[in-house]
Motif scaffolding. Structure first.
Motif, PDB file in Angstrom:
ATOM      1  N   MET A 207       0.808  -1.216   0.000  1.00  0.00           N
ATOM      2  CA  MET A 207       0.000   0.000   0.000  1.00  0.00           C
ATOM      3  C   MET A 207       0.842   1.268   0.000  1.00  0.00           C
ATOM      4  O   MET A 207       0.304   2.372  -0.024  1.00  0.00           O
ATOM      5  CB  MET A 207      -0.946  -0.003   1.211  1.00  0.00           C
ATOM      6  N   GLU A 209       2.850   4.321  -1.327  1.00  0.00           N
ATOM      7  CA  GLU A 209       2.828   5.087  -2.566  1.00  0.00           C
ATOM      8  C   GLU A 209       4.252   5.253  -3.101  1.00  0.00           C
ATOM      9  O   GLU A 209       5.195   5.409  -2.335  1.00  0.00           O
ATOM     10  CB  GLU A 209       2.188   6.459  -2.331  1.00  0.00           C
ATOM     11  N   SER A 237      -3.922   3.516   1.188  1.00  0.00           N
ATOM     12  CA  SER A 237      -2.516   3.735   0.853  1.00  0.00           C
ATOM     13  C   SER A 237      -1.860   4.547   1.959  1.00  0.00           C
ATOM     14  O   SER A 237      -2.537   5.126   2.808  1.00  0.00           O
ATOM     15  CB  SER A 237      -2.368   4.473  -0.486  1.00  0.00           C
TER      16      SER A 237
END
Length: 300
Positions: A207, A209, A237
């Motif tokens: 998750m 980024e 995220s």
């Protein structure tokens, strides 16, 4: 006699009643459009599904046609009811479950395809498509404004197109930015703490980024921003700060041949990450690093 004449015990008949799968008691699977997209033939270990008018069919035995590279792969992993009805395969917006504004002839085409898959001797129904709210019985008139919207799933990143009317119902979700602090990583999980409530949160490393390489930049106490959709599905995220302070552990000084360069390669975070620092920075100094470019910003 039937087998002698037709090489079949059913006098050559192939259809619903010769497909044994239709008579094995099973429970319908329920898939959302996002979940259905995983069964598009790209993974050889998964079956291939398509949906027509909300009914999901298993077409795995036709992998040569519905698998990747197959001539019918455009239908796999999604509900393409409108495309079946209009026979328009060049407009991506027709690959949708939205049946509004279709002509009687187009609806007749759709029913023909429904009979084809429902009575096929190889393909069989396995479930229903859920998780969409479009009303298919809005009528067949051509009037009224229709909007074509490109959508991106915030969870899977998948993209789709949708045709909507001005008064269609929509579900509103709130995307919140919640501040956490990094604690530790364990077994593909990143563990964080909400410094306001002191509640711990465990998230999948997938998750993060910017890709998994950013996991090497995590350090104790680092502020982390979690994006969460409410009321559900919750966290989708997490991201690192744009800049953060690190201790320079090692510097590879440039050689005479590299005198035209501006920065020296250096290493931080137990040597896991290479960054660029100017000549005047020494080993042991703490500096601010831009996490996107991995370059020196300032001393503080």
């Amino acid at each position: 006699m039937s087998y002698l004449l037709t090489e079949s015990p059913f006098w050559g008949y192939e259809g619903y009643y010769t497909n044994w799968r239709n008579f094995v008691p099973t429970k319908d699977i329920l898939l959302t459009p996002a979940q259905l997209s995983k069964f598009d033939g790209s993974d050889p270990n998964l079956p291939i599904y398509l949906s027509i008018d909300g009914n999901i069919y298993d077409v795995t035995l036709g992998r040569q046609w519905y698998g990747k590279g197959g001539s019918y792969n455009v239908f796999a992993g999604r509900d393409s009811s409108r495309a079946f009805a209009t026979n328009c395969l060049s407009d991506e917006s027709h690959f949708t479950y939205d049946l509004r504004d279709l002509t009687p002839e187009e609806l007749k085409n759709l029913n023909g395809w429904k009979r084809f898959y429902g009575n096929h001797h190889t393909y069989h129904k396995v479930g229903k498509l859920v998780g969409f709210t479009l009303d298919k019985d809005r009528g067949t008139g051509r009037g009224g404004s229709v909007l074509k919207i490109s959508l991106k799933d915030p969870v899977t990143g998948g993209k789709s197109n949708l045709r909507v009317h001005g008064n269609d119902p929509v579900e509103v979700l709130l995307l919140r930015q919640i501040e956490y602090q990094y604690l530790y990583s364990f077994e593909n999980k990143v563990n964080l703490m909400n410094m306001s409530t002191f509640e711990e949160l465990s998230l999948s490393q997938d998750m993060i980024e910017g890709g998994k390489n950013n996991l090497n930049l995590l350090t104790d106490g680092m502020p982390i921003t979690v994006q969460s959709l409410e009321p559900e599905p919750g966290p989708i995220s997490f991201r690192l700060p744009a800049r953060y302070k690190y201790k320079i552990e090692k510097i590879n000084r440039r050689t005479a041949q590299d005198k035209g360069t501006t920065y020296n390669p250096a290493f931080i975070n137990d040597g896991k990450v290479e960054v660029k620092v100017p000549e005047f920075i020494d080993e042991g100094e703490e500096v601010i690093i831009d996490l996107a470019t991995k370059e020196y910003v300032s001393r503080d």
